[in-house]
Design a protein around this motif. Structure first.
Motif, PDB file in Angstrom:
ATOM      1  N   ALA A  25       6.190   7.069 -10.010  1.00 48.54           N
ATOM      2  CA  ALA A  25       7.277   7.743  -8.962  1.00 48.54           C
ATOM      3  C   ALA A  25       6.939   9.222  -9.281  1.00 48.54           C
ATOM      4  CB  ALA A  25       8.611   7.529  -9.383  1.00 48.54           C
ATOM      5  N   GLN A  26       6.872   9.771 -10.305  1.00 48.04           N
ATOM      6  CA  GLN A  26       6.543  11.211 -10.543  1.00 48.04           C
ATOM      7  C   GLN A  26       5.221  11.789  -9.806  1.00 48.04           C
ATOM      8  OE1 GLN A  26       6.372  12.236 -14.641  1.00 48.04           O
ATOM      9  NE2 GLN A  26       6.277  14.661 -14.247  1.00 48.04           N
ATOM     10  N   TYR A  27       4.202  10.969  -9.863  1.00 51.51           N
ATOM     11  CA  TYR A  27       3.030  11.274  -9.143  1.00 51.51           C
ATOM     12  C   TYR A  27       3.027  10.781  -7.829  1.00 51.51           C
ATOM     13  CZ  TYR A  27       1.620  13.358 -13.651  1.00 51.51           C
ATOM     14  OH  TYR A  27       1.584  14.004 -14.719  1.00 51.51           O
ATOM     15  N   LYS A  28       4.132  10.758  -7.183  1.00 52.56           N
ATOM     16  CA  LYS A  28       4.070  10.373  -5.578  1.00 52.56           C
ATOM     17  C   LYS A  28       3.690   8.971  -5.520  1.00 52.56           C
ATOM     18  CE  LYS A  28       5.038  14.618  -4.015  1.00 52.56           C
ATOM     19  NZ  LYS A  28       6.570  14.825  -4.450  1.00 52.56           N
ATOM     20  N   TYR A  29       3.703   8.121  -6.257  1.00 45.09           N
ATOM     21  CA  TYR A  29       3.525   6.499  -6.321  1.00 45.09           C
ATOM     22  C   TYR A  29       2.088   6.370  -6.085  1.00 45.09           C
ATOM     23  CZ  TYR A  29       8.418   5.908  -5.445  1.00 45.09           C
ATOM     24  OH  TYR A  29       9.688   6.084  -5.434  1.00 45.09           O
ATOM     25  N   GLY A  30       1.187   7.362  -6.443  1.00 46.14           N
ATOM     26  CA  GLY A  30      -0.374   7.188  -6.346  1.00 46.14           C
ATOM     27  C   GLY A  30      -0.598   6.389  -7.748  1.00 46.14           C
ATOM     28  N   LEU A  31       0.034   6.239  -8.791  1.00 44.48           N
ATOM     29  CA  LEU A  31      -0.438   5.637 -10.063  1.00 44.48           C
ATOM     30  C   LEU A  31      -0.033   4.183  -9.904  1.00 44.48           C
ATOM     31  CD1 LEU A  31       0.127   8.499 -12.800  1.00 44.48           C
ATOM     32  CD2 LEU A  31      -2.080   7.399 -11.706  1.00 44.48           C
ATOM     33  N   LEU A  32       1.029   4.032  -8.957  1.00 43.63           N
ATOM     34  CA  LEU A  32       1.519   2.553  -8.962  1.00 43.63           C
ATOM     35  C   LEU A  32       0.382   1.533  -8.884  1.00 43.63           C
ATOM     36  CD1 LEU A  32       4.970   2.716  -7.269  1.00 43.63           C
ATOM     37  CD2 LEU A  32       4.377   2.632  -9.547  1.00 43.63           C
ATOM     38  N   TRP A  33      -0.566   1.889  -8.019  1.00 44.24           N
ATOM     39  CA  TRP A  33      -1.655   0.778  -7.787  1.00 44.24           C
ATOM     40  C   TRP A  33      -2.321   0.441  -9.103  1.00 44.24           C
ATOM     41  CZ3 TRP A  33      -1.240  -2.010  -3.879  1.00 44.24           C
ATOM     42  CH2 TRP A  33      -0.843  -1.605  -2.547  1.00 44.24           C
ATOM     43  N   ILE A  34      -2.577   1.557  -9.932  1.00 40.69           N
ATOM     44  CA  ILE A  34      -3.373   1.398 -11.266  1.00 40.69           C
ATOM     45  C   ILE A  34      -2.305   0.424 -12.384  1.00 40.69           C
ATOM     46  CG2 ILE A  34      -3.963   2.330 -13.341  1.00 40.69           C
ATOM     47  CD1 ILE A  34      -4.627   5.019 -11.436  1.00 40.69           C
ATOM     48  N   ILE A  35      -0.913   0.922 -12.018  1.00 46.45           N
ATOM     49  CA  ILE A  35      -0.169   0.063 -12.829  1.00 46.45           C
ATOM     50  C   ILE A  35      -0.034  -1.545 -12.386  1.00 46.45           C
ATOM     51  CG2 ILE A  35       2.376  -0.464 -13.335  1.00 46.45           C
ATOM     52  CD1 ILE A  35       2.694   2.916 -13.365  1.00 46.45           C
ATOM     53  N   LEU A  36      -0.116  -1.647 -11.250  1.00 44.55           N
ATOM     54  CA  LEU A  36      -0.134  -2.959 -10.540  1.00 44.55           C
ATOM     55  C   LEU A  36      -1.473  -3.809 -11.005  1.00 44.55           C
ATOM     56  CD1 LEU A  36       1.164  -5.234  -8.883  1.00 44.55           C
ATOM     57  CD2 LEU A  36      -0.172  -4.172  -6.918  1.00 44.55           C
ATOM     58  N   LEU A  37      -2.501  -3.367 -10.794  1.00 47.27           N
ATOM     59  CA  LEU A  37      -3.767  -3.862 -11.135  1.00 47.27           C
ATOM     60  C   LEU A  37      -3.950  -4.069 -12.801  1.00 47.27           C
ATOM     61  CD1 LEU A  37      -6.204  -1.733  -8.980  1.00 47.27           C
ATOM     62  CD2 LEU A  37      -5.464  -4.299  -8.708  1.00 47.27           C
ATOM     63  N   ALA A  38      -3.417  -3.225 -13.720  1.00 48.57           N
ATOM     64  CA  ALA A  38      -3.531  -3.055 -15.159  1.00 48.57           C
ATOM     65  C   ALA A  38      -2.550  -4.335 -15.419  1.00 48.57           C
ATOM     66  CB  ALA A  38      -3.242  -1.840 -15.591  1.00 48.57           C
ATOM     67  N   SER A  39      -1.377  -4.456 -14.555  1.00 53.99           N
ATOM     68  CA  SER A  39      -0.330  -5.571 -15.375  1.00 53.99           C
ATOM     69  C   SER A  39      -1.061  -6.946 -14.910  1.00 53.99           C
ATOM     70  CB  SER A  39       0.925  -5.293 -14.412  1.00 53.99           C
ATOM     71  OG  SER A  39       1.551  -4.100 -14.927  1.00 53.99           O
ATOM     72  N   CYS A  40      -1.542  -7.055 -13.651  1.00 57.67           N
ATOM     73  CA  CYS A  40      -2.172  -8.058 -13.072  1.00 57.67           C
ATOM     74  C   CYS A  40      -3.376  -8.536 -14.140  1.00 57.67           C
ATOM     75  CB  CYS A  40      -2.600  -8.116 -11.718  1.00 57.67           C
ATOM     76  SG  CYS A  40      -1.285  -7.923 -10.543  1.00 57.67           S
ATOM     77  N   ALA A  41      -4.363  -7.697 -14.262  1.00 53.00           N
ATOM     78  CA  ALA A  41      -5.224  -7.981 -15.240  1.00 53.00           C
ATOM     79  C   ALA A  41      -4.957  -8.381 -16.797  1.00 53.00           C
ATOM     80  CB  ALA A  41      -6.185  -6.720 -15.470  1.00 53.00           C
ATOM     81  N   ALA A  42      -3.860  -7.651 -17.303  1.00 52.51           N
ATOM     82  CA  ALA A  42      -3.271  -7.895 -18.275  1.00 52.51           C
ATOM     83  C   ALA A  42      -2.638  -9.343 -18.542  1.00 52.51           C
ATOM     84  CB  ALA A  42      -2.204  -7.163 -18.942  1.00 52.51           C
ATOM     85  N   LEU A  43      -1.839  -9.556 -17.509  1.00 54.77           N
ATOM     86  CA  LEU A  43      -1.264 -11.283 -17.229  1.00 54.77           C
ATOM     87  C   LEU A  43      -2.354 -12.284 -17.248  1.00 54.77           C
ATOM     88  CD1 LEU A  43       1.743 -10.642 -14.747  1.00 54.77           C
ATOM     89  CD2 LEU A  43       1.786 -11.216 -17.124  1.00 54.77           C
ATOM     90  N   ILE A  44      -3.304 -11.977 -16.683  1.00 49.80           N
ATOM     91  CA  ILE A  44      -4.506 -12.926 -16.299  1.00 49.80           C
ATOM     92  C   ILE A  44      -5.310 -13.136 -17.721  1.00 49.80           C
ATOM     93  CG2 ILE A  44      -6.979 -13.196 -15.582  1.00 49.80           C
ATOM     94  CD1 ILE A  44      -5.870 -12.099 -12.989  1.00 49.80           C
ATOM     95  N   ILE A  45      -5.653 -11.820 -18.443  1.00 51.66           N
ATOM     96  CA  ILE A  45      -6.222 -11.977 -19.797  1.00 51.66           C
ATOM     97  C   ILE A  45      -5.358 -12.768 -20.735  1.00 51.66           C
ATOM     98  CG2 ILE A  45      -7.311 -10.508 -21.573  1.00 51.66           C
ATOM     99  CD1 ILE A  45      -8.255  -8.748 -19.351  1.00 51.66           C
ATOM    100  N   GLN A  46      -4.190 -12.195 -20.907  1.00 55.71           N
ATOM    101  CA  GLN A  46      -3.224 -12.728 -22.055  1.00 55.71           C
ATOM    102  C   GLN A  46      -2.762 -13.905 -21.607  1.00 55.71           C
ATOM    103  OE1 GLN A  46      -0.122  -9.512 -22.253  1.00 55.71           O
ATOM    104  NE2 GLN A  46      -1.564  -8.383 -23.190  1.00 55.71           N
TER     105      GLN A  46
END
Length: 92
Positions: A25-46
């Motif tokens: 949110a601090q970076y105008k929601y530009g990083l939220l896509w990275i957080i979403l992709l990283a969370s999805c990848a982590a869920l799949i791998i884990q």
């Protein structure tokens, strides 16, 4: 598989997730896509890692030691240590 899945879900504890969302949110929601992709990848791998353990009877570190060279295993160990420190910093 029960304990492995429980530990894999601990990755998305509320403290880490809240820190990630606030940073996004601090970076105008530009990083939220990275957080979403990283969370999805982590869920799949884990979710796949406990299945690997149930089927083969070995954990991921044993498979890495068997499949990769000594240098690659050392690099993976260093990366794991950095990830542990990076997860502990927001909680400290």
């Amino acid at each position: 598989m029960g304990l492995g899945f429980l530990v894999s879900i601990a990755y998305i504890d509320p403290g880490n997730f809240q820190t990630d969302l606030l940073s996004g949110a601090q970076y105008k929601y530009g990083l939220l896509w990275i957080i979403l992709l990283a969370s999805c990848a982590a869920l799949i791998i884990q979710s796949l890692v406990p299945n690997l353990g149930v089927v083969t009877g070995k954990h991921l570190a044993e498979h890495c030691r068997k499949e990769y060279s000594r240098v690659a295993n050392f690099i993976l160990w260093i990366l794991a240590e950095i990830a542990i420190v990076a997860c502990d910093i927001p909680e400290g």
